[in-house]
Scaffold this motif. Structure first.
Motif, PDB file in Angstrom:
ATOM      1  N   SER A 159       0.827  -1.208   0.000  1.00 18.87           N
ATOM      2  CA  SER A 159       0.000   0.000   0.000  1.00 18.87           C
ATOM      3  C   SER A 159       0.858   1.253   0.000  1.00 18.87           C
ATOM      4  O   SER A 159       0.532   2.251  -0.656  1.00 18.87           O
ATOM      5  N   PHE A 160       1.986   1.202   0.719  1.00 14.60           N
ATOM      6  CA  PHE A 160       2.885   2.350   0.779  1.00 14.60           C
ATOM      7  C   PHE A 160       3.493   2.635  -0.592  1.00 14.60           C
ATOM      8  O   PHE A 160       3.563   3.782  -1.038  1.00 14.60           O
ATOM      9  N   LYS A 161       3.930   1.582  -1.275  1.00 16.47           N
ATOM     10  CA  LYS A 161       4.500   1.750  -2.618  1.00 16.47           C
ATOM     11  C   LYS A 161       3.452   2.272  -3.599  1.00 16.47           C
ATOM     12  O   LYS A 161       3.742   3.125  -4.452  1.00 16.47           O
TER      13      LYS A 161
ATOM     14  N   ASN B 209       1.297   6.790  -6.915  1.00 18.15           N
ATOM     15  CA  ASN B 209       0.228   7.725  -7.276  1.00 18.15           C
ATOM     16  C   ASN B 209       0.725   9.162  -7.308  1.00 18.15           C
ATOM     17  O   ASN B 209       0.125  10.025  -7.965  1.00 18.15           O
ATOM     18  N   PHE B 210       1.807   9.417  -6.576  1.00 17.26           N
ATOM     19  CA  PHE B 210       2.410  10.749  -6.587  1.00 17.26           C
ATOM     20  C   PHE B 210       3.594  10.837  -7.548  1.00 17.26           C
ATOM     21  O   PHE B 210       4.357  11.805  -7.518  1.00 17.26           O
ATOM     22  N   GLY B 211       3.759   9.805  -8.391  1.00 13.41           N
ATOM     23  CA  GLY B 211       4.814   9.817  -9.386  1.00 13.41           C
ATOM     24  C   GLY B 211       6.167   9.404  -8.864  1.00 13.41           C
ATOM     25  O   GLY B 211       7.184   9.662  -9.517  1.00 13.41           O
ATOM     26  N   ILE B 212       6.227   8.759  -7.710  1.00 13.03           N
ATOM     27  CA  ILE B 212       7.489   8.306  -7.131  1.00 13.03           C
ATOM     28  C   ILE B 212       7.548   6.794  -7.261  1.00 13.03           C
ATOM     29  O   ILE B 212       6.688   6.077  -6.742  1.00 13.03           O
ATOM     30  N   SER B 213       8.570   6.288  -7.952  1.00 13.08           N
ATOM     31  CA  SER B 213       8.723   4.852  -8.129  1.00 13.08           C
ATOM     32  C   SER B 213       9.915   4.365  -7.330  1.00 13.08           C
ATOM     33  O   SER B 213      10.964   5.011  -7.275  1.00 13.08           O
TER      34      SER B 213
ATOM     35  N   PRO C 196      12.651   1.140  -6.480  1.00 11.29           N
ATOM     36  CA  PRO C 196      13.210  -0.078  -7.074  1.00 11.29           C
ATOM     37  C   PRO C 196      12.526  -1.315  -6.527  1.00 11.29           C
ATOM     38  O   PRO C 196      12.145  -1.375  -5.342  1.00 11.29           O
ATOM     39  N   ALA C 197      12.353  -2.315  -7.387  1.00 15.44           N
ATOM     40  CA  ALA C 197      11.625  -3.511  -6.972  1.00 15.44           C
ATOM     41  C   ALA C 197      12.333  -4.257  -5.854  1.00 15.44           C
ATOM     42  O   ALA C 197      11.687  -4.905  -5.016  1.00 15.44           O
ATOM     43  N   ASN C 198      13.658  -4.184  -5.807  1.00 19.64           N
ATOM     44  CA  ASN C 198      14.406  -4.927  -4.797  1.00 19.64           C
ATOM     45  C   ASN C 198      14.604  -4.143  -3.506  1.00 19.64           C
ATOM     46  O   ASN C 198      15.244  -4.621  -2.573  1.00 19.64           O
ATOM     47  N   LEU C 199      14.049  -2.926  -3.451  1.00 24.19           N
ATOM     48  CA  LEU C 199      14.211  -2.107  -2.262  1.00 24.19           C
ATOM     49  C   LEU C 199      13.025  -2.324  -1.329  1.00 24.19           C
ATOM     50  O   LEU C 199      11.877  -2.109  -1.711  1.00 24.19           O
ATOM     51  N   LYS C 200      13.305  -2.747  -0.117  1.00 27.77           N
ATOM     52  CA  LYS C 200      12.270  -2.976   0.878  1.00 27.77           C
ATOM     53  C   LYS C 200      12.224  -1.787   1.823  1.00 27.77           C
ATOM     54  O   LYS C 200      13.165  -1.542   2.579  1.00 27.77           O
ATOM     55  N   PRO C 201      11.137  -1.021   1.802  1.00 31.05           N
ATOM     56  CA  PRO C 201      11.077   0.175   2.642  1.00 31.05           C
ATOM     57  C   PRO C 201      11.009  -0.186   4.127  1.00 31.05           C
ATOM     58  O   PRO C 201      10.322  -1.118   4.528  1.00 31.05           O
ATOM     59  N   GLN C 202      11.744   0.540   4.943  1.00 29.33           N
ATOM     60  CA  GLN C 202      11.709   0.368   6.390  1.00 29.33           C
ATOM     61  C   GLN C 202      10.764   1.421   6.968  1.00 29.33           C
ATOM     62  O   GLN C 202      11.133   2.564   7.196  1.00 29.33           O
ATOM     63  N   ILE C 203       9.535   1.021   7.145  1.00 24.75           N
ATOM     64  CA  ILE C 203       8.506   1.963   7.624  1.00 24.75           C
ATOM     65  C   ILE C 203       8.006   1.506   8.990  1.00 24.75           C
ATOM     66  O   ILE C 203       7.477   0.408   9.143  1.00 24.75           O
ATOM     67  N   LYS C 204       8.186   2.363   9.967  1.00 26.78           N
ATOM     68  CA  LYS C 204       7.704   2.078  11.318  1.00 26.78           C
ATOM     69  C   LYS C 204       6.688   3.109  11.792  1.00 26.78           C
ATOM     70  O   LYS C 204       6.228   3.033  12.916  1.00 26.78           O
ATOM     71  N   ASN C 205       6.384   4.048  10.928  1.00 22.07           N
ATOM     72  CA  ASN C 205       5.410   5.069  11.307  1.00 22.07           C
ATOM     73  C   ASN C 205       4.158   5.027  10.435  1.00 22.07           C
ATOM     74  O   ASN C 205       3.412   5.996  10.355  1.00 22.07           O
ATOM     75  N   VAL C 206       3.929   3.909   9.767  1.00 23.24           N
ATOM     76  CA  VAL C 206       2.767   3.737   8.890  1.00 23.24           C
ATOM     77  C   VAL C 206       2.006   2.488   9.301  1.00 23.24           C
ATOM     78  O   VAL C 206       2.605   1.470   9.653  1.00 23.24           O
ATOM     79  N   ALA C 207       0.664   2.561   9.267  1.00 22.94           N
ATOM     80  CA  ALA C 207      -0.179   1.413   9.606  1.00 22.94           C
ATOM     81  C   ALA C 207      -1.345   1.331   8.638  1.00 22.94           C
ATOM     82  O   ALA C 207      -1.925   2.353   8.243  1.00 22.94           O
ATOM     83  N   ALA C 208      -1.672   0.102   8.240  1.00 25.69           N
ATOM     84  CA  ALA C 208      -2.855  -0.123   7.405  1.00 25.69           C
ATOM     85  C   ALA C 208      -4.091  -0.157   8.300  1.00 25.69           C
ATOM     86  O   ALA C 208      -4.077  -0.764   9.381  1.00 25.69           O
ATOM     87  N   VAL C 209      -5.162   0.486   7.860  1.00 30.04           N
ATOM     88  CA  VAL C 209      -6.353   0.613   8.694  1.00 30.04           C
ATOM     89  C   VAL C 209      -7.614   0.386   7.858  1.00 30.04           C
ATOM     90  O   VAL C 209      -7.615   0.554   6.641  1.00 30.04           O
ATOM     91  N   ALA C 210      -8.661  -0.005   8.574  1.00 28.43           N
ATOM     92  CA  ALA C 210     -10.004  -0.052   7.991  1.00 28.43           C
ATOM     93  C   ALA C 210     -10.774   1.154   8.517  1.00 28.43           C
ATOM     94  O   ALA C 210     -10.709   1.479   9.705  1.00 28.43           O
TER      95      ALA C 210
END
Length: 367
Positions: free
Chosen positions: A64-66, A71-75, A77-91
């Motif tokens: 979801s983060f990628k 959507n904002f035009g930022i791509s 790399p496929a092999n790059l795994k983002p280290q995100i600790k301040n994001v959460a998926a929600v309903a």
């Protein structure tokens, strides 16, 4: 104002001057809903950002983060795994009120669906809310208000107060599409009682017919169908007068509700007893274990022995018996139960025994 509304106004004035209502009278709007006038549930999936390290590292959150960045035009790399600790998926979910118009605001509830420990301090990014038909009806965004709190120590101990993974945003969604209502369709409007009762339905129909003769009829224990004008303005004026009519609903059925988990007991005012006798007594059993040590005589052969000695004491309290005459009401029953000092568990047993004996005039419901 047309002739129909003038007649209604005259009748309403007459009713206001000549009618007196009992202390138990209630308005139609407090007892019934109009069929077709209802709220609709909306739901969406979004991301909460800005969390103070309480986010999550799950595959669907990363995806979801990628997607959000693309959507904002930022791509990335496929092999790059983002280290995100301040994001959460929600309903995200909300109730869209009847007649809500585009541009109006509704409250939303945001709930974590991943491994996030807390949503406190987070901000919901733009989230589309859809209905059961798949169409988008509102857009949500804003800063969360979370009442829960969680804390964790270095040794692994933790304390959680309320629910830190659920938050709300007051007026957090903007309505983008109106849901069409069946309010203006047909020549009739149907009132549905919130609690089905044949007598109450008949009384409501009679009250409306006393206001305007021949306009209402009860079709079952829940619904009362009323003839209404087709013009939108006339229909609103007509309903404004109808929903404020007062009548006395019938007494509810005799019921006793027992919550076996919490010990809560609610007894309806119509519950009565037939001739019966109730006795209440308590038996207390106390068991004490004592150890007796036996040692051999001096210079004698043998070993020290330990003997178990059980002391059992049984005490029975004085029992009290209450005899009820037929037709005993709630007040007498409650006062008698209080006099014998019965706790919630004992009261449940007494009520069940009365029901089994056929002395309880009412439905016993245990939840």
């Amino acid at each position: 104002m047309n002739k129909f509304i003038k007649i209604c106004s005259v009748v309403l004035a007459s009713v206001s001057l000549l009618s007196t209502f009992s202390a138990h009278s209630q308005r139609i709007k407090d007892l019934a809903d109009i069929q077709g006038v209802r709220s609709n549930q909306l739901v969406g999936y979004g991301l909460v950002v800005g969390l103070p390290g309480t986010g999550e590292q799950t595959p669907f959150t990363e995806q979801s983060f990628k997607t959000m960045l693309s959507n904002f035009g930022i791509s990335m790399p496929a092999n790059l795994k983002p280290q995100i600790k301040n994001v959460a998926a929600v309903a995200v979910h909300a109730d869209l009120p009847a007649f809500a118009k585009p541009g109006q605001k509704v409250d939303i509830t945001v709930s974590s669906i991943g491994s996030s420990a807390s949503l406190r301090g987070g901000t919901l990014l733009q989230t589309i809310l859809v209905g059961i038909d798949g169409n988008a009806y509102a857009v949500a965004q804003g800063s969360l208000v979370v009442s829960g709190l969680g804390a964790e120590g270095l040794d692994g101990s933790s304390v959680v107060i309320n629910t830190p993974t659920v938050g709300r945003i007051s007026n957090g969604a903007t309505v983008e599409r109106e849901i069409k209502s069946a309010f203006m369709s047909g020549d009739h409007i149907t009132f549905n009682l919130r609690s089905s009762d044949f007598t109450t339905a008949k009384r409501m129909a009679d009250t409306i017919n006393d206001f305007i003769a021949g306009t209402a009829r009860a079709i079952d224990a829940t619904s009362v169908k009323v003839t209404a004008p087709r013009d939108a303005s006339d229909r609103v004026s007509f309903l404004s007068m109808i929903e404020n009519l007062e009548f006395e609903p019938d007494s509810p059925a005799a019921k006793i509700i027992v919550n076996s988990r919490t010990g809560t007991i609610v007894i309806g005012s119509e519950v009565k007893l037939l001739a019966a006798a109730i006795t209440h007594g308590g038996i207390t059993v106390t068991i004490n274990e004592q150890q007796e040590v036996t040692q051999p005589d001096a210079f004698a052969e043998g070993e020290t022995a330990v003997t178990e000695n059980s002391i059992i004491d049984v005490n029975q309290d004085d029992s009290r018996m209450f005899v009820f005459d037929p037709g005993v009401t709630l007040d007498t029953l409650v006062r008698a139960i209080n006099e014998i000092g019965a706790g919630p568990g004992d009261v449940m047993a007494i009520l069940e025994a009365l029901d089994q004996a056929g002395a309880l005039r009412g439905e016993l419901i245990i939840i």
